[in-house]
Design a protein around this motif. Sequence first.
Motif, PDB file in Angstrom:
ATOM      1  N   GLY A 133      57.009  -7.866  17.597  1.00 22.84           N
ATOM      2  CA  GLY A 133      55.977  -6.843  17.688  1.00 22.84           C
ATOM      3  C   GLY A 133      54.594  -7.416  17.435  1.00 22.84           C
ATOM      4  O   GLY A 133      53.650  -7.147  18.153  1.00 22.84           O
ATOM      5  N   ASP A 134      54.482  -8.210  16.405  1.00 25.40           N
ATOM      6  CA  ASP A 134      53.225  -8.860  16.051  1.00 25.40           C
ATOM      7  C   ASP A 134      53.452 -10.360  15.994  1.00 25.40           C
ATOM      8  O   ASP A 134      54.520 -10.823  15.592  1.00 25.40           O
ATOM      9  N   VAL A 135      52.444 -11.116  16.399  1.00 25.19           N
ATOM     10  CA  VAL A 135      52.514 -12.576  16.331  1.00 25.19           C
ATOM     11  C   VAL A 135      51.322 -13.063  15.526  1.00 25.19           C
ATOM     12  O   VAL A 135      50.178 -12.691  15.793  1.00 25.19           O
ATOM     13  N   ILE A 136      51.607 -13.885  14.533  1.00 28.28           N
ATOM     14  CA  ILE A 136      50.572 -14.494  13.710  1.00 28.28           C
ATOM     15  C   ILE A 136      50.498 -15.965  14.080  1.00 28.28           C
ATOM     16  O   ILE A 136      51.509 -16.671  14.067  1.00 28.28           O
ATOM     17  N   VAL A 137      49.307 -16.432  14.410  1.00 30.37           N
ATOM     18  CA  VAL A 137      49.085 -17.847  14.706  1.00 30.37           C
ATOM     19  C   VAL A 137      48.380 -18.461  13.506  1.00 30.37           C
ATOM     20  O   VAL A 137      47.270 -18.058  13.142  1.00 30.37           O
TER      21      VAL A 137
ATOM     22  N   SER B   3      43.202 -28.948  15.091  1.00 28.71           N
ATOM     23  CA  SER B   3      42.005 -29.785  15.006  1.00 28.71           C
ATOM     24  C   SER B   3      41.020 -29.556  16.143  1.00 28.71           C
ATOM     25  O   SER B   3      39.854 -29.939  16.049  1.00 28.71           O
ATOM     26  N   PHE B   4      41.474 -28.917  17.237  1.00 31.30           N
ATOM     27  CA  PHE B   4      40.611 -28.705  18.398  1.00 31.30           C
ATOM     28  C   PHE B   4      41.157 -27.553  19.221  1.00 31.30           C
ATOM     29  O   PHE B   4      42.365 -27.404  19.365  1.00 31.30           O
ATOM     30  N   CYS B   5      40.268 -26.743  19.762  1.00 31.87           N
ATOM     31  CA  CYS B   5      40.658 -25.661  20.662  1.00 31.87           C
ATOM     32  C   CYS B   5      39.554 -25.487  21.693  1.00 31.87           C
ATOM     33  O   CYS B   5      38.405 -25.233  21.339  1.00 31.87           O
ATOM     34  N   ASP B   6      39.901 -25.632  22.975  1.00 31.54           N
ATOM     35  CA  ASP B   6      38.916 -25.415  24.034  1.00 31.54           C
ATOM     36  C   ASP B   6      39.161 -24.061  24.691  1.00 31.54           C
ATOM     37  O   ASP B   6      39.947 -23.242  24.206  1.00 31.54           O
ATOM     38  N   SER B   7      38.493 -23.811  25.795  1.00 36.41           N
ATOM     39  CA  SER B   7      38.607 -22.514  26.460  1.00 36.41           C
ATOM     40  C   SER B   7      40.024 -22.239  26.963  1.00 36.41           C
ATOM     41  O   SER B   7      40.430 -21.078  27.063  1.00 36.41           O
ATOM     42  N   SER B   8      40.790 -23.275  27.241  1.00 37.39           N
ATOM     43  CA  SER B   8      42.180 -23.074  27.654  1.00 37.39           C
ATOM     44  C   SER B   8      42.998 -22.493  26.509  1.00 37.39           C
ATOM     45  O   SER B   8      43.876 -21.648  26.721  1.00 37.39           O
ATOM     46  N   GLY B   9      42.696 -22.930  25.310  1.00 31.78           N
ATOM     47  CA  GLY B   9      43.361 -22.375  24.132  1.00 31.78           C
ATOM     48  C   GLY B   9      42.982 -20.929  23.912  1.00 31.78           C
ATOM     49  O   GLY B   9      43.828 -20.085  23.595  1.00 31.78           O
ATOM     50  N   LEU B  10      41.702 -20.618  24.092  1.00 27.50           N
ATOM     51  CA  LEU B  10      41.254 -19.236  23.954  1.00 27.50           C
ATOM     52  C   LEU B  10      41.914 -18.347  25.003  1.00 27.50           C
ATOM     53  O   LEU B  10      42.308 -17.212  24.712  1.00 27.50           O
ATOM     54  N   THR B  11      42.053 -18.867  26.214  1.00 25.22           N
ATOM     55  CA  THR B  11      42.732 -18.124  27.271  1.00 25.22           C
ATOM     56  C   THR B  11      44.185 -17.855  26.891  1.00 25.22           C
ATOM     57  O   THR B  11      44.706 -16.756  27.140  1.00 25.22           O
ATOM     58  N   ALA B  12      44.835 -18.829  26.280  1.00 23.01           N
ATOM     59  CA  ALA B  12      46.223 -18.636  25.836  1.00 23.01           C
ATOM     60  C   ALA B  12      46.293 -17.502  24.820  1.00 23.01           C
ATOM     61  O   ALA B  12      47.195 -16.650  24.891  1.00 23.01           O
ATOM     62  N   PHE B  13      45.342 -17.452  23.886  1.00 22.00           N
ATOM     63  CA  PHE B  13      45.330 -16.376  22.894  1.00 22.00           C
ATOM     64  C   PHE B  13      45.158 -15.015  23.566  1.00 22.00           C
ATOM     65  O   PHE B  13      45.816 -14.043  23.206  1.00 22.00           O
ATOM     66  N   VAL B  14      44.288 -14.932  24.553  1.00 21.60           N
ATOM     67  CA  VAL B  14      44.059 -13.672  25.270  1.00 21.60           C
ATOM     68  C   VAL B  14      45.324 -13.255  26.024  1.00 21.60           C
ATOM     69  O   VAL B  14      45.711 -12.077  26.001  1.00 21.60           O
ATOM     70  N   ARG B  15      45.987 -14.194  26.660  1.00 20.48           N
ATOM     71  CA  ARG B  15      47.226 -13.868  27.389  1.00 20.48           C
ATOM     72  C   ARG B  15      48.301 -13.336  26.450  1.00 20.48           C
ATOM     73  O   ARG B  15      49.010 -12.378  26.762  1.00 20.48           O
ATOM     74  N   ILE B  16      48.411 -13.968  25.288  1.00 20.82           N
ATOM     75  CA  ILE B  16      49.406 -13.520  24.309  1.00 20.82           C
ATOM     76  C   ILE B  16      49.062 -12.112  23.825  1.00 20.82           C
ATOM     77  O   ILE B  16      49.924 -11.247  23.759  1.00 20.82           O
ATOM     78  N   ALA B  17      47.806 -11.889  23.487  1.00 22.64           N
ATOM     79  CA  ALA B  17      47.378 -10.565  23.013  1.00 22.64           C
ATOM     80  C   ALA B  17      47.609  -9.499  24.076  1.00 22.64           C
ATOM     81  O   ALA B  17      48.076  -8.397  23.763  1.00 22.64           O
ATOM     82  N   ASN B  18      47.314  -9.818  25.322  1.00 22.23           N
ATOM     83  CA  ASN B  18      47.527  -8.858  26.413  1.00 22.23           C
ATOM     84  C   ASN B  18      49.002  -8.538  26.602  1.00 22.23           C
ATOM     85  O   ASN B  18      49.358  -7.417  26.934  1.00 22.23           O
TER      86      ASN B  18
ATOM     87  N   ARG C 240      50.316  -6.821  17.992  1.00 23.97           N
ATOM     88  CA  ARG C 240      49.024  -7.428  17.725  1.00 23.97           C
ATOM     89  C   ARG C 240      49.158  -8.940  17.554  1.00 23.97           C
ATOM     90  O   ARG C 240      50.172  -9.436  17.107  1.00 23.97           O
ATOM     91  N   LEU C 241      48.077  -9.623  17.892  1.00 19.98           N
ATOM     92  CA  LEU C 241      47.963 -11.056  17.664  1.00 19.98           C
ATOM     93  C   LEU C 241      46.956 -11.251  16.549  1.00 19.98           C
ATOM     94  O   LEU C 241      45.860 -10.690  16.587  1.00 19.98           O
ATOM     95  N   ALA C 242      47.323 -12.050  15.559  1.00 21.35           N
ATOM     96  CA  ALA C 242      46.410 -12.392  14.471  1.00 21.35           C
ATOM     97  C   ALA C 242      46.317 -13.906  14.402  1.00 21.35           C
ATOM     98  O   ALA C 242      47.334 -14.603  14.512  1.00 21.35           O
ATOM     99  N   ILE C 243      45.105 -14.408  14.249  1.00 18.87           N
ATOM    100  CA  ILE C 243      44.871 -15.843  14.113  1.00 18.87           C
ATOM    101  C   ILE C 243      44.322 -16.065  12.712  1.00 18.87           C
ATOM    102  O   ILE C 243      43.270 -15.530  12.366  1.00 18.87           O
ATOM    103  N   VAL C 244      45.044 -16.830  11.922  1.00 18.48           N
ATOM    104  CA  VAL C 244      44.627 -17.059  10.540  1.00 18.48           C
ATOM    105  C   VAL C 244      44.232 -18.522  10.338  1.00 18.48           C
ATOM    106  O   VAL C 244      44.790 -19.422  10.956  1.00 18.48           O
ATOM    107  N   GLY C 245      43.241 -18.725   9.514  1.00 17.65           N
ATOM    108  CA  GLY C 245      42.807 -20.063   9.136  1.00 17.65           C
ATOM    109  C   GLY C 245      42.106 -20.864  10.197  1.00 17.65           C
ATOM    110  O   GLY C 245      42.190 -22.101  10.165  1.00 17.65           O
ATOM    111  N   PRO C 246      41.381 -20.229  11.135  1.00 15.24           N
ATOM    112  CA  PRO C 246      40.701 -21.050  12.147  1.00 15.24           C
ATOM    113  C   PRO C 246      39.586 -21.876  11.509  1.00 15.24           C
ATOM    114  O   PRO C 246      38.947 -21.435  10.553  1.00 15.24           O
ATOM    115  N   GLN C 247      39.389 -23.053  12.044  1.00 18.32           N
ATOM    116  CA  GLN C 247      38.341 -23.939  11.517  1.00 18.32           C
ATOM    117  C   GLN C 247      37.088 -23.811  12.342  1.00 18.32           C
ATOM    118  O   GLN C 247      37.109 -23.686  13.508  1.00 18.32           O
TER     119      GLN C 247
END
Length: 83
Positions: free
Chosen positions: A43-47, A53-68, A76-83
């Motif tokens: 039901g919910d996914v926590i990342v 150590s690195f996240c580019d726009s492809s990573g952000l797109t992956a987060f959006v796809r998962i949330a959608n 819901r998608l939750a991202i914890v501890g981003p740097q």
Amino acid sequence: MSLNIASGEHAGHSVLALEGELDLATAPQLTSTAMALVDAGAGDVIVDARLLSFCDSSGLTAFVRIANRLEPAAGRLAIVGPQ
């Protein structure tokens, strides 16, 4: 560099702990791992991004796809501890 994904559960939520780089080469790995959890009924996914150590726009797109993918089922998608 590569991306390591460890999956588990915490308080009834699916958790994906990421370590390494999330980019064009590794984003599909995250997307497919998360989609498998959603398809299995998560039901919910926590990342956990503390060791990411690195996240580019492809990573952000992956987060959006998962949330959608979670949204129609009120998940819901939750991202914890981003740097």
